[in-house]
Design a protein around this motif. Structure first.
Motif, mmCIF file in Angstrom:
data_model
loop_
_atom_site.group_PDB
_atom_site.id
_atom_site.type_symbol
_atom_site.label_atom_id
_atom_site.label_comp_id
_atom_site.label_asym_id
_atom_site.label_seq_id
_atom_site.Cartn_x
_atom_site.Cartn_y
_atom_site.Cartn_z
ATOM 1 N N ALA A 116 0.815 -1.329 -0.091
ATOM 2 C CA ALA A 116 0.056 0.015 0.063
ATOM 3 C C ALA A 116 0.869 1.186 -0.163
ATOM 4 C CB ALA A 116 -1.050 -0.104 1.028
ATOM 5 N N ALA A 117 0.285 2.204 -0.599
ATOM 6 C CA ALA A 117 1.245 3.655 -0.660
ATOM 7 C C ALA A 117 1.295 3.850 0.819
ATOM 8 C CB ALA A 117 0.523 4.417 -1.516
ATOM 9 N N PRO A 118 2.369 4.633 1.096
ATOM 10 C CA PRO A 118 2.590 5.233 2.668
ATOM 11 C C PRO A 118 1.520 6.172 2.680
ATOM 12 C CG PRO A 118 4.562 4.821 1.380
ATOM 13 C CD PRO A 118 3.737 4.840 0.449
ATOM 14 N N ASN A 119 1.222 6.516 4.019
ATOM 15 C CA ASN A 119 -0.036 7.497 4.428
ATOM 16 C C ASN A 119 0.789 7.896 5.713
ATOM 17 O OD1 ASN A 119 -1.975 9.230 4.606
ATOM 18 N ND2 ASN A 119 -3.462 7.505 5.041
ATOM 19 N N TYR A 120 1.719 8.684 6.031
ATOM 20 C CA TYR A 120 2.279 8.986 7.289
ATOM 21 C C TYR A 120 1.486 10.326 7.826
ATOM 22 C CZ TYR A 120 5.854 5.469 7.020
ATOM 23 O OH TYR A 120 6.528 4.496 6.926
ATOM 24 N N LYS A 121 1.005 10.070 9.092
ATOM 25 C CA LYS A 121 0.554 11.355 9.492
ATOM 26 C C LYS A 121 1.235 12.168 10.428
ATOM 27 C CE LYS A 121 -3.331 8.825 8.593
ATOM 28 N NZ LYS A 121 -4.131 9.115 7.415
ATOM 29 N N ALA A 122 0.842 13.463 10.680
ATOM 30 C CA ALA A 122 1.472 14.183 11.653
ATOM 31 C C ALA A 122 1.960 14.145 12.972
ATOM 32 C CB ALA A 122 0.703 15.647 11.396
ATOM 33 N N GLY A 123 1.084 13.192 13.650
ATOM 34 C CA GLY A 123 1.068 13.046 15.001
ATOM 35 C C GLY A 123 2.674 12.565 15.650
ATOM 36 N N VAL A 124 3.418 11.755 14.521
ATOM 37 C CA VAL A 124 4.755 11.208 14.966
ATOM 38 C C VAL A 124 5.610 12.481 15.102
ATOM 39 C CG1 VAL A 124 5.407 10.629 12.627
ATOM 40 C CG2 VAL A 124 6.565 9.583 14.653
ATOM 41 N N ALA A 125 5.604 13.364 14.115
ATOM 42 C CA ALA A 125 6.496 14.604 13.996
ATOM 43 C C ALA A 125 6.063 15.674 15.204
ATOM 44 C CB ALA A 125 6.111 15.296 12.399
ATOM 45 N N PHE A 126 4.873 15.731 15.487
ATOM 46 C CA PHE A 126 4.563 16.653 16.658
ATOM 47 C C PHE A 126 5.409 16.155 17.955
ATOM 48 C CE2 PHE A 126 1.832 18.821 14.093
ATOM 49 C CZ PHE A 126 1.384 20.114 14.471
#
Length: 264
Positions: A158-168
């Motif tokens: 599946a194409a990656p779908n990274y969320k902002a939570g880990v960066a925060f």
């Protein structure tokens, strides 16, 4: 034979889960480490059952990349399997998970007792504030935090779908982040009954030290995890082409990378 082994495994796996949930009730009267030890027992039993019944071995790589003390462990999420396996190499941990799980009978009780972090995703940006507040307390105690940067299980390919939570979380914590690559979905696919034989690999990668800007961190994290995950899947398919059936090509509801890119 794979079907027969999978049937036997699933029956025993869920019976073992029920047995551990009932016999582990005294943990609810103890500290969080007792509940975490119960979770690790579940992981060890499941690993043993997989190997003995399904002929599926679990191999860990890069354990020397796990720092002592507080850190973020950001893992690719393809299967229930890594959820059970990651705590085997952590003495004191907290998962970041959906708050709804905390209200489940038995399972939710243990999550609360074990000191896990439940987030209400419906709050939107306020959930990020709540995440950093709770995580800061955990990290201040020298504990490790597990997070799945994509938020949910993604099938192999599946194409990656990274969320902002880990960066925060990374920006607010000032601790290293250890990326983790997996090929678990080829052997224990999400929403599937079959458990395929072979060697599951969970690989801890080189830590990302604190101090990067959020965008640069996200790009580096995604690149490391996706590159290593594709490598592990290609390795598994070279060793046994039949595991290719676990690719996302069988799950048309999820955007995907070309299978040829993974199959080599």
């Amino acid at each position: 034979m794979i079907l027969v082994r999978s049937v036997i495994f699933n029956i025993i796996f869920y019976l073992a889960l029920v047995a551990l949930s009932l016999t582990g009730l005294p943990c609810l009267l103890q500290d969080r480490l007792a509940a975490q030890n119960l979770g690790r027992r579940w992981g060890r039993v499941s690993r043993w059952l997989l190997e003995k019944i399904c002929r599926t071995k679990v191999e860990f790589r890069g354990l020397d990349h796990i720092p002592q003390g507080a850190c973020i462990i950001a893992s690719k999420h393809q299967s229930l399997l890594e959820t059970m396996m990651l705590p085997l190499h952590s003495k004191d941990f907290s998962y970041i998970l959906k708050r709804e799980l905390m209200f489940l009978p038995f399972f939710g009780w243990y999550l609360r007792k074990a000191g896990q972090i439940g987030i209400n995703r419906a709050k939107g940006s306020a959930a990020l504030t709540d995440l950093t507040r709770q995580a800061s307390k955990v990290l201040a105690e020298g504990r490790q935090i597990f997070i799945f940067p994509e938020g949910t299980r993604r099938p192999p390919g599946a194409a990656p779908n990274y969320k902002a939570g880990v960066a925060f979380l990374y920006a607010a914590s000032n601790v290293p982040c250890v990326p983790v690559a997996v090929n678990t979905g080829l052997f224990w696919p999400r929403r599937r009954f079959l458990r395929r034989p072979g060697t599951v690999v969970i690989e801890y990668l080189e830590p990302i030290e604190p101090g990067l800007e959020k965008r640069a961190f996200m790009q580096l994290l995604e690149t490391r995890i996706e590159t290593a995950t594709n490598r592990l899947m290609e390795e598994a398919m070279r060793n046994d082409p039949t595991v290719r059936q676990g690719l996302v090509s069988n799950a048309p509801d999820v955007p995907q990378e070309p299978v040829s890119k993974l199959a080599g």
